[in-house]
Scaffold this active site. Structure first.
Site, PDB file in Angstrom:
ATOM      1  CB  THR A  96       3.940  60.385   8.677  1.00 31.36           C
ATOM      2  OG1 THR A  96       3.198  59.168   8.635  1.00 31.36           O
ATOM      3  CG2 THR A  96       2.972  61.563   8.731  1.00 31.36           C
ATOM      4  CE  LYS A 171      -0.175  58.242   9.194  1.00 35.63           C
ATOM      5  NZ  LYS A 171       1.206  57.744   9.186  1.00 35.63           N
ATOM      6  CE  LYS A 239       7.071  62.587  12.089  1.00 41.79           C
ATOM      7  NZ  LYS A 239       6.608  61.649  11.018  1.00 41.79           N
TER       8      LYS A 239
END
Length: 296
Positions: A96, A171, A239
């Protein structure tokens, strides 16, 4: 037979490699910490000493690392993937990461004669282990179709979403949704426990109604078992959510719930739990993640 290369054999990466090998694929592996590949090598994977060496001996190269900075290093640094000729090779980043970096990788891969897909996944450690991950793909649709047999060795829901970067955008949408279910699931358990309810019964009941969701089914039982091992690290979730908020800002969007989720997870990380699984959010309410005894 197609020779696969896989860089990044952490919790999920190692499970994906195992599923590839179970389905008859030959896999070369590289990880910054070589010991994390020891079991895979015993099971039939072949160690390569650098991303460049792995790329030279593989036709399809998968990467799955922690942060966008790690992705950039693996691709662009000395002994990285892009130091090799990529003619007729395909690289697939499962990390990701940012849509911008996905686009940058795709352009460079094409310059070197190859192709790139961004294909982040969802489903955590269990999805990786069971070969049921959701795979969100951006890039050339023809390349996507050619890789379907490989994707099916570790994924169940596999979808192409558009040009390079669109897999990463998908995502981000996924992580925005999970931010809501994780905070909701955590606060539900805190509330239900405080009222003296049997949490196992509550989970079973809610799972049968409109409150049912993946976080409730998969993470609530772990919390009750005081299992905070990382199916997905707190630090990686922070993150991801920060990437989502950065992308939202570019689009002039405000996402207040996601912003609150980041603050809660940062508070958790600051307490020393950044290497726990995301279910550890409940430690903000329950000391050491232990369910408090409540008198009825």
């Amino acid at each position: 037979m197609t020779q696969i290369g896989f860089i990044g054999t952490g919790v999920m990466g190692a499970a994906i490699v195992r599923n590839m090998m179970k389905n008859g694929l030959d896999v070369n592996v590289y990880n910054r910490t070589k010991s994390k590949t020891d079991d895979l090598i015993k099971e039939g994977a072949v160690w390569k000493a650098s991303p460049a060496e792995l790329t030279a001996s593989s036709e399809v190269i998968f990467t799955m690392v922690g942060f966008p900075t790690d992705v950039e290093a693996i691709y662009f640094d000395e002994n990285g993937i892009f130091t090799e000729d990529l003619t007729n090779k395909v690289i697939v980043d499962l990390t990701t990461s940012t849509p911008t970096l996905a686009e940058k990788i795709a352009v460079k891969a094409q310059e070197l004669g190859g192709a790139a897909l961004d294909a982040p996944v969802s489903g955590g450690d269990l999805g990786a282990k069971n070969g049921t991950l959701t795979i969100m793909v951006g890039g050339d649709p023809d390349i996507y179709e050619k890789l379907q047999p490989i994707f099916k060795t570790f994924g169940k829901t596999i979808m192409w979403h558009g040009i390079s970067g669109k897999g990463q955008h998908t995502k981000m949408a996924n992580q925005i949704m999970i931010a809501g279910t994780m905070t909701g699931m955590t606060e539900m358990l805190v509330y239900a426990n405080k009222t003296g309810l049997d949490l196992n019964k509550v989970i079973e009941t809610l799972s049968g109604g409109s409150a049912a969701n993946w976080s409730l089914s998969n993470y609530s039982p772990r919390i009750l078992n005081e299992d905070y091992s990382p199916g997905f690290f707190v630090k990686h979730f922070i993150k991801d959510l920060k990437i989502a908020l950065d992308e939202a800002e570019k689009l002039n969007l405000e996402l207040p719930s996601t912003n609150l989720a980041v603050k809660l997870y940062e508070k958790l990380a600051n307490k020393g739990f950044e290497d726990d699984g995301t279910q550890a959010l409940i430690k903000l309410w329950w000391n050491d993640g232990k369910q408090p005894n409540v008198k009825n």
